[in-house]
Write a protein that holds these residues in place. Structure first.
Motif, PDB file in Angstrom:
ATOM      1  N   ASP A 187       0.822  -1.205   0.000  1.00 50.00           N
ATOM      2  CA  ASP A 187       0.000   0.000   0.000  1.00 50.00           C
ATOM      3  C   ASP A 187       0.863   1.266   0.000  1.00 50.00           C
ATOM      4  O   ASP A 187       0.435   2.317  -0.475  1.00 50.00           O
ATOM      5  CB  ASP A 187      -0.969   0.010   1.178  1.00 50.00           C
ATOM      6  N   ASN A 188       2.098   1.150   0.523  1.00 48.19           N
ATOM      7  CA  ASN A 188       3.012   2.297   0.453  1.00 48.19           C
ATOM      8  C   ASN A 188       3.329   2.650  -0.997  1.00 48.19           C
ATOM      9  O   ASN A 188       3.390   3.828  -1.372  1.00 48.19           O
ATOM     10  CB  ASN A 188       4.307   1.978   1.211  1.00 48.19           C
ATOM     11  N   PHE A 189       3.531   1.630  -1.820  1.00 50.71           N
ATOM     12  CA  PHE A 189       3.786   1.836  -3.242  1.00 50.71           C
ATOM     13  C   PHE A 189       2.545   2.378  -3.938  1.00 50.71           C
ATOM     14  O   PHE A 189       2.631   3.259  -4.804  1.00 50.71           O
ATOM     15  CB  PHE A 189       4.242   0.518  -3.872  1.00 50.71           C
ATOM     16  N   PHE A 190       1.372   1.871  -3.562  1.00 48.16           N
ATOM     17  CA  PHE A 190       0.121   2.352  -4.148  1.00 48.16           C
ATOM     18  C   PHE A 190      -0.013   3.865  -3.956  1.00 48.16           C
ATOM     19  O   PHE A 190      -0.339   4.602  -4.885  1.00 48.16           O
ATOM     20  CB  PHE A 190      -1.068   1.629  -3.512  1.00 48.16           C
ATOM     21  N   VAL A 191       0.260   4.322  -2.744  1.00 49.70           N
ATOM     22  CA  VAL A 191       0.123   5.757  -2.462  1.00 49.70           C
ATOM     23  C   VAL A 191       1.240   6.545  -3.138  1.00 49.70           C
ATOM     24  O   VAL A 191       0.983   7.511  -3.875  1.00 49.70           O
ATOM     25  CB  VAL A 191       0.125   6.017  -0.944  1.00 49.70           C
ATOM     26  N   PHE A 192       2.489   6.156  -2.902  1.00 45.24           N
ATOM     27  CA  PHE A 192       3.623   6.931  -3.409  1.00 45.24           C
ATOM     28  C   PHE A 192       3.614   6.988  -4.941  1.00 45.24           C
ATOM     29  O   PHE A 192       3.774   8.062  -5.535  1.00 45.24           O
ATOM     30  CB  PHE A 192       4.938   6.314  -2.925  1.00 45.24           C
TER      31      PHE A 192
END
Length: 336
Positions: A187-192
């Motif tokens: 989810d960190n990659f999804f946001v960033f």
């Protein structure tokens, strides 16, 4: 067309998913709730089907082979009909501010809409100790549409996590990021990866998302994160590879992305070192090697020109330092 699609990835969530879905139903017909049963082995799928049968114009139940949380995000986006898209974990809830948030989204849409809608999130610990809000009022203008150049500095504990963001669906589809299967903390990659492309934003100062901490086996528990450090390394690596900081013309956007990368690298380094194995140190070295190949300047900066350089001290000394910093940070923030 619905105003908002909310995806709820579920895996063996029978004990708590109803509370999550019920909190979303307060949005009424403006909301589409996509419950993604990720190959669960309990009654998750049956519960999802019951909600879809009871609320056929609001709830959709999707059943898939186990692909992890990221595939739940992908599946929700593939099937979304809402103008905006949000993900809510099955053990979390949205607060009573949800209808007000939808009212604001509707008003914004009449004036052309935004790429990103930001709200606060609230840490709720099962033991009731350390509950706190992650509030962005010091960094983001309130009550109006703004761009990155109107933002201010974020504190070290302030990052735009998946709990705080609602993206415009069309933008996500245009960007076309695909979340990896079976990768935790994706989810960190999804946001960033999507933030890189965001321009128009709106911030509503309310604790919309209630983020539950302390459930046994939860992915953010210290022992779980230490075991799964490789997932954290890979997610951070994907964030870094998703852009070149020096190719971002907006100074404030670049500053924020730099801030988030520092936090993500910090989390990765800490949990790799807490693992206390030569294998973990080697995997950490490989992460930096991959980042170095992508962008030597900024990989060197994060690795050697920030406090993270101290966390790389070899052997027991470095591990002891990391453990001390981790314990102190956890005492102050209590993030898991």
């Amino acid at each position: 067309m619905k105003l908002l699609t909310v995806a709820v990835p579920c895996y063996n969530s029978q004990d708590y998913m109803a509370k999550c879905i019920d909190s979303l139903l307060t949005g009424g017909e403006r909301v589409e709730i996509i419950v993604v049963d990720d190959g669960s082995k309990d009654d998750t799928g049956r519960i999802a089907d019951e909600y879809a049968a009871k609320y056929p114009t609001i709830v959709k139940a999707i059943h898939q082979e186990n692909g992890g949380h990221g595939e739940g995000i992908n599946q929700g986006l593939r099937n979304a009909t809402g103008l905006y898209y949000k993900t809510v974990d099955s053990d979390d809830v949205l607060s009573d501010d949800f209808p007000k948030m939808l009212d604001t989204l509707e008003a914004l849409e009449r004036d052309g809409g935004v790429d990103l809608f930001v709200t606060n999130y609230f840490y709720t610990h099962e033991d009731g100790i350390g509950d706190r809000s992650i509030n962005f009022s010091n960094a983001l203008p309130e009550g109006r549409v703004f761009t990155w150049e109107e933002t201010k500095s974020f504190h070290v504990d302030q990052i735009l996590m998946i709990h705080s963001v609602t993206f415009r669906t069309a933008l996500l589809r245009e960007i076309g990021l695909e979340m990896p299967k079976h990768l935790f903390y994706e989810d960190n990659f999804f946001v960033f990866g999507n933030l890189v492309h965001v321009d128009r934003m709106y911030y509503m100062n309310c604790d919309l998302y209630r983020y539950t901490i302390g459930r046994a086996g939860q992915s953010v528990q210290e022992d779980v994160m230490t075991r799964r450090y490789q997932h954290q390394l890979r997610s951070t690596e994907l964030c870094f590879l998703s852009c070149h900081l020096d190719q971002i013309p907006e100074k404030r956007k670049k500053k924020y992305l730099k801030h988030e990368l520092f936090i993500m690298f910090g989390i990765s380094v800490v949990y790799a070192r807490l693992n206390k194995t030569p294998e973990a140190d080697e995997n950490l070295r490989r992460m930096w090697e991959t980042c170095q190949a992508h962008d030597p300047k900024w990989a060197k900066y994060f690795r050697k020109e920030t406090p993270l350089r101290l966390a790389h001290m070899p052997g027991r000394a470095g591990q002891t330092l990391v453990k001390g910093v981790y314990k102190a940070s956890h005492y102050i923030i209590r993030f898991n």
